[in-house]
Every structure is written in structure tokens, then in C-alpha cells.
Design a protein around this motif. Structure first.
Motif, PDB file in Angstrom:
ATOM      1  N   THR A 183      22.974  -9.285 -43.917  1.00 43.04           N
ATOM      2  CA  THR A 183      23.070  -8.118 -43.043  1.00 43.04           C
ATOM      3  C   THR A 183      22.275  -6.988 -43.681  1.00 43.04           C
ATOM      4  O   THR A 183      22.500  -6.636 -44.842  1.00 43.04           O
ATOM      5  CB  THR A 183      24.535  -7.695 -42.870  1.00 43.04           C
ATOM      6  OG1 THR A 183      25.289  -8.801 -42.392  1.00 43.04           O
ATOM      7  CG2 THR A 183      24.661  -6.534 -41.894  1.00 43.04           C
ATOM      8  N   MET A 184      21.338  -6.398 -42.915  1.00 44.81           N
ATOM      9  CA  MET A 184      20.428  -5.415 -43.489  1.00 44.81           C
ATOM     10  C   MET A 184      20.253  -4.229 -42.553  1.00 44.81           C
ATOM     11  O   MET A 184      20.145  -4.391 -41.331  1.00 44.81           O
ATOM     12  CB  MET A 184      19.048  -6.046 -43.759  1.00 44.81           C
ATOM     13  CG  MET A 184      19.081  -7.155 -44.789  1.00 44.81           C
ATOM     14  SD  MET A 184      17.558  -8.169 -44.849  1.00 44.81           S
ATOM     15  CE  MET A 184      16.297  -6.931 -45.181  1.00 44.81           C
ATOM     16  N   VAL A 185      20.215  -3.029 -43.145  1.00 46.02           N
ATOM     17  CA  VAL A 185      19.790  -1.819 -42.430  1.00 46.02           C
ATOM     18  C   VAL A 185      18.601  -1.276 -43.202  1.00 46.02           C
ATOM     19  O   VAL A 185      18.713  -0.964 -44.396  1.00 46.02           O
ATOM     20  CB  VAL A 185      20.914  -0.769 -42.347  1.00 46.02           C
ATOM     21  CG1 VAL A 185      20.420   0.457 -41.569  1.00 46.02           C
ATOM     22  CG2 VAL A 185      22.157  -1.350 -41.679  1.00 46.02           C
ATOM     23  N   VAL A 186      17.474  -1.164 -42.518  1.00 50.68           N
ATOM     24  CA  VAL A 186      16.203  -0.871 -43.176  1.00 50.68           C
ATOM     25  C   VAL A 186      15.572   0.363 -42.548  1.00 50.68           C
ATOM     26  O   VAL A 186      15.173   0.337 -41.379  1.00 50.68           O
ATOM     27  CB  VAL A 186      15.228  -2.066 -43.059  1.00 50.68           C
ATOM     28  CG1 VAL A 186      13.935  -1.779 -43.816  1.00 50.68           C
ATOM     29  CG2 VAL A 186      15.876  -3.358 -43.550  1.00 50.68           C
ATOM     30  N   VAL A 187      15.521   1.450 -43.308  1.00 51.13           N
ATOM     31  CA  VAL A 187      14.746   2.621 -42.890  1.00 51.13           C
ATOM     32  C   VAL A 187      13.305   2.378 -43.319  1.00 51.13           C
ATOM     33  O   VAL A 187      13.026   2.154 -44.501  1.00 51.13           O
ATOM     34  CB  VAL A 187      15.295   3.905 -43.539  1.00 51.13           C
ATOM     35  CG1 VAL A 187      14.352   5.079 -43.276  1.00 51.13           C
ATOM     36  CG2 VAL A 187      16.683   4.221 -43.006  1.00 51.13           C
ATOM     37  N   THR A 188      12.386   2.399 -42.367  1.00 48.60           N
ATOM     38  CA  THR A 188      11.012   2.010 -42.686  1.00 48.60           C
ATOM     39  C   THR A 188      10.021   2.618 -41.699  1.00 48.60           C
ATOM     40  O   THR A 188      10.386   2.997 -40.582  1.00 48.60           O
ATOM     41  CB  THR A 188      10.879   0.467 -42.668  1.00 48.60           C
ATOM     42  OG1 THR A 188       9.577   0.092 -43.095  1.00 48.60           O
ATOM     43  CG2 THR A 188      11.127  -0.098 -41.270  1.00 48.60           C
TER      44      THR A 188
END
Length: 255
Positions: free
Chosen positions: A203-208
Motif C-alpha cells: 500500500t503506497m501513497v506517493v507525492v510526485t
């Protein structure tokens, strides 16, 4: 003005992350103005938005590196915003990778990876080093385990930082512009690691700002503008057919 955010949905049962009406102010400056979203187990969510939109502040609120002014954050069934929560215990379930590597320069790559295991989880040195070697090898860094950060490239240092988080066996990984401090030729190696993690079911939350990564690896994209979620939807659908004028303008600037 940002597009009107989508209406808040009730939290689905079993959500890995559930955020409701998240607000954050610094004095009179309201950075987050009521952010609501959920992340399902094994889902990869990419967060896009211009500088100053609140995306990094929102991410830091997910493990209380920033304390919300109002609202709730639930990770793995634990309400982090409850006053009585053991935040140190909760954080062991959440890995975070920052723009800058935050490695200890006087320690080897292996010692950087095993430090929290030994001092936070109280794992023995032998077991911690076994886990550390395993994570470094997984990320293609087995040959630099005894090297100090000054002897590593920026991409290698960031992979050590990722290995450090993975060694804690987190349920959720948060990435805050993990490639923004890297030279362009080093970005690909870190994105490759993140793609592998996404494919493994993390499970990932990626600000990019890496739109290609978002299109290829994300299940969902949210677009933040002026402290609100202006768009939320399927990654490829939203990126290929952006519905809002503000989102289209943003994509035109970063693509």
C-alpha cells in the motif's frame, strides 16, 4: 479557484488509510481545508499538485509528522489523531521516504538500515543484520552494505533510505517527492524500486511530479489545489482525460 472537490464518501470497511475532513493551519494560513479520501489495501495512490497545494503537508499528517488542526487519520484501524494513541508504535507500521535521504553519515548503509530495528523494535543485532542484508540485496545494494553514505550515489542513498523503511515491515509506505533531489540519470533507478514495490502489493501513497510513474504504477490519482482535493479517480483515466481546467493546466506545465 480550485475545482469543487468530490463529495466525501463513507470509509469502506478494511481501508488501509482513511482520512476525513483533514485540516491544517499555520496561524491564519489554512494549508489543508478539508481533505477526505481512502486508500484500500495494496492500492497505490499518487498525489499530484502544484507547489503550495498542501500535498506534502497532507502526507506528513498521515503519520503525524505534522499535527492536524482538525479531522481524523486512521491507518490500519488505528486512529492516529486520537489523543491517547501510542504514535511511536503506530509509526512502526508506516514507512516514509523523504526528498532528502536523512542517512547518518557516520554509519554504514547496513547500520542505517538496522538502526531502527535494533533501537525501536528491539531486534537482536544478528537478526537485524539478516533483515538489513536481505533488504539491501532486494534493492540491488548488497555490495555496498559496509559503505558510508558519502561513498554512495544519490540514487543509492535513496534506495538505502527505502530499504531502511522496508526493514521495519510496514503496512503502508509514504513517499514525499522521493526523486526530486536526484540528478535525472538517477531518477530511473529509484522509480524502478518504487514500481517493484507497487507490483508486490505494498500500500503506497506517493507525492510526485513523475506523471509517467503515476500513469504506469498508480491505481488512483488525486490532484490537490489550494488545500483541497480537486480531482480523484482512476490514474490512467484521469491523466489521459483530465476533466477539470485547472488539472489540464497543471499537466500542461509538467509534461
Amino acid at each position: 479557484m480550485p475545482t469543487t472537490p468530490p463529495p466525501a464518501r463513507p470509509a469502506p470497511p478494511g481501508s488501509a488509510i482513511s482520512v476525513r475532513d483533514l485540516r491544517k493551519s499555520y496561524g491564519r494560513n489554512e494549508v489543508l481545508r478539508g481533505v477526505t479520501f481512502d486508500v484500500a489495501p495494496s492500492e497505490v495512490l499518487c498525489v499530484l499538485g502544484p507547489s503550495g497545494s498542501g500535498k506534502s503537508t497532507m502526507l506528513k499528517c498521515l503519520n503525524l509528522l505534522e499535527t492536524p488542526t482538525a479531522g481524523s487519520v486512521v491507518v490500519g484501524g488505528v486512529t492516529l489523531t486520537d489523543p491517547g494513541v501510542d504514535i511511536d508504535a503506530a509509526r512502526t507500521r508506516i514507512g516514509m521516504v523523504f526528498q532528502h535521504f536523512n542517512l547518518f553519515g557516520h554509519l554504514s548503509a547496513l547500520d542505517n538500515v538496522t538502526l531502527a530495528l535494533r533501537h525501536v523494535k528491539k531486534v537482536s543485532k544478528a537478526e537485524a543484520e539478516e533483515i538489513g542484508h536481505s533488504q539491501l540485496k532486494r534493492l540491488g545494494l548488497g555490495h555496498v552494505a559496509r559503505h558510508r553514505p558519502a561513498n554512495l550515489s544519490g540514487g543509492q542513498q535513496q534506495r538505502v533510505a527505502i530499504a531502511r523503511s522496508l526493514a521495519m515491515r510496514p503496512e503502508v509506505m509514504l513517499f514525499d517527492e522521493a526523486t526530486s533531489a536526484l540528478d535525472p540519470e538517477l531518477v530511473k533507478e529509484v522509480l524502478a524500486v518504487m514500481r517493484e514495490l507497487a507490483g508486490s502489493g505494498m500500500t503506497m501513497v506517493v507525492v510526485t511530479h513523475e506523471i509517467g510513474f503515476a500513469r504506469e504504477a498508480a491505481d488512483r490519482v488525486i490532484f490537490m489545489d489550494e488545500g483541497l482535493i480537486a480531482e480523484d479517480g482512476d490514474a490512467r483515466e484521469l491523466l489521459d482525460h483530465p476533466p477539470g481546467t485547472r488539472f489540464r493546466e497543471f499537466l500542461a506545465q509538467v509534461l
